[in-house]
Motif scaffolding. Structure first.
Motif, PDB file in Angstrom:
ATOM      1  N   PRO A 114     -22.568  32.008 -42.734  1.00  0.00           N
ATOM      2  CA  PRO A 114     -23.149  31.641 -44.044  1.00  0.00           C
ATOM      3  C   PRO A 114     -24.253  32.573 -44.511  1.00  0.00           C
ATOM      4  CG  PRO A 114     -22.913  29.716 -42.620  1.00  0.00           C
ATOM      5  CD  PRO A 114     -22.636  30.908 -41.774  1.00  0.00           C
ATOM      6  N   GLU A 115     -25.129  32.989 -43.601  1.00  0.00           N
ATOM      7  CA  GLU A 115     -26.262  33.824 -44.008  1.00  0.00           C
ATOM      8  C   GLU A 115     -25.806  35.160 -44.579  1.00  0.00           C
ATOM      9  OE1 GLU A 115     -28.545  34.059 -40.461  1.00  0.00           O
ATOM     10  OE2 GLU A 115     -29.590  32.167 -40.819  1.00  0.00           O
ATOM     11  N   LEU A 183     -27.178  35.783 -35.136  1.00  0.00           N
ATOM     12  CA  LEU A 183     -26.229  35.335 -36.145  1.00  0.00           C
ATOM     13  C   LEU A 183     -26.064  33.824 -36.064  1.00  0.00           C
ATOM     14  CD1 LEU A 183     -23.419  37.994 -35.523  1.00  0.00           C
ATOM     15  CD2 LEU A 183     -25.208  38.106 -37.264  1.00  0.00           C
ATOM     16  N   MET A 184     -25.794  33.211 -37.201  1.00  0.00           N
ATOM     17  CA  MET A 184     -25.449  31.797 -37.220  1.00  0.00           C
ATOM     18  C   MET A 184     -23.994  31.669 -37.654  1.00  0.00           C
ATOM     19  SD  MET A 184     -27.151  28.519 -39.212  1.00  0.00           S
ATOM     20  CE  MET A 184     -26.346  28.860 -40.784  1.00  0.00           C
ATOM     21  N   LEU A 185     -23.201  31.034 -36.806  1.00  0.00           N
ATOM     22  CA  LEU A 185     -21.785  30.845 -37.083  1.00  0.00           C
ATOM     23  C   LEU A 185     -21.539  29.386 -37.453  1.00  0.00           C
ATOM     24  CD1 LEU A 185     -20.280  32.812 -34.044  1.00  0.00           C
ATOM     25  CD2 LEU A 185     -20.981  33.704 -36.273  1.00  0.00           C
ATOM     26  N   SER A 186     -20.662  29.180 -38.422  1.00  0.00           N
ATOM     27  CA  SER A 186     -20.311  27.833 -38.871  1.00  0.00           C
ATOM     28  C   SER A 186     -18.836  27.596 -38.583  1.00  0.00           C
ATOM     29  CB  SER A 186     -20.597  27.664 -40.362  1.00  0.00           C
ATOM     30  OG  SER A 186     -20.282  26.366 -40.797  1.00  0.00           O
ATOM     31  N   ASN A 189     -15.668  22.127 -38.280  1.00  0.00           N
ATOM     32  CA  ASN A 189     -16.197  20.788 -38.577  1.00  0.00           C
ATOM     33  C   ASN A 189     -17.641  20.840 -39.050  1.00  0.00           C
ATOM     34  OD1 ASN A 189     -13.767  19.519 -37.805  1.00  0.00           O
ATOM     35  ND2 ASN A 189     -14.367  19.626 -35.641  1.00  0.00           N
ATOM     36  N   GLY A 190     -18.049  21.990 -39.572  1.00  0.00           N
ATOM     37  CA  GLY A 190     -19.420  22.127 -40.025  1.00  0.00           C
ATOM     38  C   GLY A 190     -20.414  22.346 -38.908  1.00  0.00           C
ATOM     39  N   GLN A 191     -19.912  22.574 -37.694  1.00  0.00           N
ATOM     40  CA  GLN A 191     -20.793  22.845 -36.563  1.00  0.00           C
ATOM     41  C   GLN A 191     -21.425  24.225 -36.723  1.00  0.00           C
ATOM     42  OE1 GLN A 191     -21.590  20.952 -34.038  1.00  0.00           O
ATOM     43  NE2 GLN A 191     -20.076  19.308 -33.966  1.00  0.00           N
ATOM     44  N   ASN A 192     -22.726  24.289 -36.555  1.00  0.00           N
ATOM     45  CA  ASN A 192     -23.439  25.564 -36.630  1.00  0.00           C
ATOM     46  C   ASN A 192     -23.940  25.956 -35.245  1.00  0.00           C
ATOM     47  OD1 ASN A 192     -23.117  25.821 -39.433  1.00  0.00           O
ATOM     48  ND2 ASN A 192     -24.920  24.540 -39.817  1.00  0.00           N
ATOM     49  N   LEU A 222     -14.453  25.627 -32.935  1.00  0.00           N
ATOM     50  CA  LEU A 222     -13.065  25.448 -33.357  1.00  0.00           C
ATOM     51  C   LEU A 222     -12.586  24.011 -33.197  1.00  0.00           C
ATOM     52  CD1 LEU A 222     -11.557  28.725 -31.813  1.00  0.00           C
ATOM     53  CD2 LEU A 222     -12.245  28.327 -34.190  1.00  0.00           C
ATOM     54  N   GLY A 223     -13.450  23.129 -32.714  1.00  0.00           N
ATOM     55  CA  GLY A 223     -13.059  21.737 -32.522  1.00  0.00           C
ATOM     56  C   GLY A 223     -12.038  21.551 -31.421  1.00  0.00           C
ATOM     57  N   LEU A 224     -12.123  22.366 -30.389  1.00  0.00           N
ATOM     58  CA  LEU A 224     -11.150  22.311 -29.285  1.00  0.00           C
ATOM     59  C   LEU A 224     -11.833  21.994 -27.964  1.00  0.00           C
ATOM     60  CD1 LEU A 224      -8.994  25.470 -30.175  1.00  0.00           C
ATOM     61  CD2 LEU A 224      -8.483  23.079 -30.695  1.00  0.00           C
TER      62      LEU A 224
END
Length: 429
Positions: A114-115, A183-186, A189-192, A222-224
């Motif tokens: 996002p940044e 870095l911030m990764l999203s 599921n909206g997890q940062n 990735l919700g896994l």
């Protein structure tokens, strides 16, 4: 009488005997070293070729491998259909567990940054240097640091227990990222997740355009959670032969003896078969490009060693033949006098063969010692570690040394034994 003549022969002809022993020593020293290399070459080359990556891949049972050009069209499996992470220690419970160098699970997908207003950034969750206790080995470590030694990391490898990552060289160059960046990764599921770049990866694959994270972080984004999409395994294997090819084509065609031999031999196919039995809902496939190239390279090297060994045998036999011919012809009058006194041809043969076999045994023993030292030097020079000197080499080299001297003695002894005593004693021959 024979022993008296042998003692006198060694006492009065030390120079030629020492030269013959030296010839045998040089030949058998080289041969014993080559035999040691040939015996160890399979394991050593297999370890060396593991630098080209894993040779076995484990995927979910329902996943169909498509050509790389069609990967974008491949529908991902549901989470419930993927491999369970808690079954990974089962890989080290098979019969050939000691041949497993290591393994690394993978999850792959896309996230946003996002940044930086970036979307569809590829990420890979995997093990780098993961402490994973297994049965009978609580300190076991595995990951890409062990199975992907061809990876070139400019910086530090990430810690599997921290929010650290590698960035592929192409992606880093495109986004101007470098070691130490945060870095911030999203995720889906909206997890940062906040990460620190510890190194830049170059491996010549699609991972050059990806961010590589510890498996747990990749699963979260990735919700896994608790699942993996594939596992790459690096195992020490022996080259394929007719039996392994027959098993690959139709395992049911093997009889009980063939099956036992195949199962108890470290073929890539037999190790894959055992891995498939150790994990649920899994399809295990050897990476035949890697496995086949291992067998081809090892086979060619062993053929080269065989040719050099035969050449050394022939050269040594010719050298011994020249020495023995000269020595025997100079003793023609001695042999003529022996035959005039009633000696039979077999007694003449016994004298010369006893001398040559004595030279062969002494030279062979010295050759084993020299070959042991030479094999150690060759091991460190070629592989950076010593080669084991198998005990079977010693009797084999001694037999070869006796064979060399016997072949070298055969023709000159036949020639001198065929002479008539009167012709020798009167100088006509």
């Amino acid at each position: 009488m024979l022993f008296t003549m042998l003692r006198q022969s060694w006492a009065h002809d030390k120079g030629r005997k020492i030269l013959a022993i030296t010839t045998v020593f040089l030949a058998t020293g080289l041969i014993s070293a080559l035999l040691a290399v040939s015996i160890n070459i399979g394991d050593k080359m297999s370890k060396e070729m593991k630098s080209y990556g894993a040779n076995i891949e484990i995927t979910p049972e329902g996943q169909i491998q498509l050509p790389e050009i069609l990967n974008a069209q491949q529908t991902p499996l549901d989470k419930e259909d993927l491999l369970e992470e808690n079954e990974l220690p089962n890989i080290m419970d098979i019969f050939w567990r000691n041949n497993i160098i290591g393994f690394a699970p993978f999850v792959r997908g896309q996230v946003t940054v996002p940044e930086r207003h970036l979307t569809n950034i590829n990420i890979v969750g995997t093990f780098f240097d993961k402490h994973l206790p297994v049965s009978d080995e609580p300190t076991f470590h595995t990951g890409n640091k062990y199975i992907s030694t061809y990876w070139q990391v400019n910086g530090r490898w990430p810690d599997d227990e921290k929010n650290q990552a590698l960035v592929g060289q192409a992606l880093a160059a495109e986004q101007h990222w470098k070691t130490g960046d945060k870095l911030m990764l999203s995720g889906v599921n909206g997890q940062n997740v906040n990460i620190v770049v510890t190194g830049i990866l170059s491996d010549g694959t699609a991972d050059d355009n990806s961010i590589l994270l510890p498996l747990a972080l990749g699963q979260t984004l990735l919700g896994l959670e608790g699942r993996v999409q594939s596992v790459k395994v690096s195992a020490l294997t022996v080259p394929e032969n007719a039996l392994s090819k027959k098993a690959r084509e139709d395992l049911e065609s093997l009889d009980s003896d063939e099956y036992d031999l195949w199962f108890c031999t470290a073929y890539v196919s037999s190790i894959s078969f055992q891995l498939e039995s150790a994990m649920n809902n899994a399809t295990v496939k050897p990476l035949w490009q890697v496995a086949a190239s291992e067998g081809i390279v090892i086979g060619k090297i062993q053929s080269l060693l065989f040719v050099v060994t035969i050449s050394a045998l022939i050269a040594a036999a010719m050298g011994i033949a020249s020495l023995m011919t000269n020595a025997i012809l100079q003793r023609a009058k001695e042999i003529g006098l022996m035959k005039a006194l009633g000696a039979h041809n077999w007694q003449v043969y016994a004298l010369f063969y006893s001398e040559s076999i004595g030279c062969g045994i002494v030279g062979g023993i010295l050759g084993c010692i020299g070959g042991w030292g030479l094999s150690k030097l060759m091991g460190y020079a070629l592989f950076g570690s010593s080669l084991s000197f198998n005990w079977i080499i010693i009797p084999l080299v001694l037999v070869l040394s006796v064979l060399i001297t016997s072949i070298g003695t055969y023709f000159p002894s036949r020639k001198i034994a065929a002479l008539y005593p009167i012709e020798v004693l009167y100088g006509r021959k």
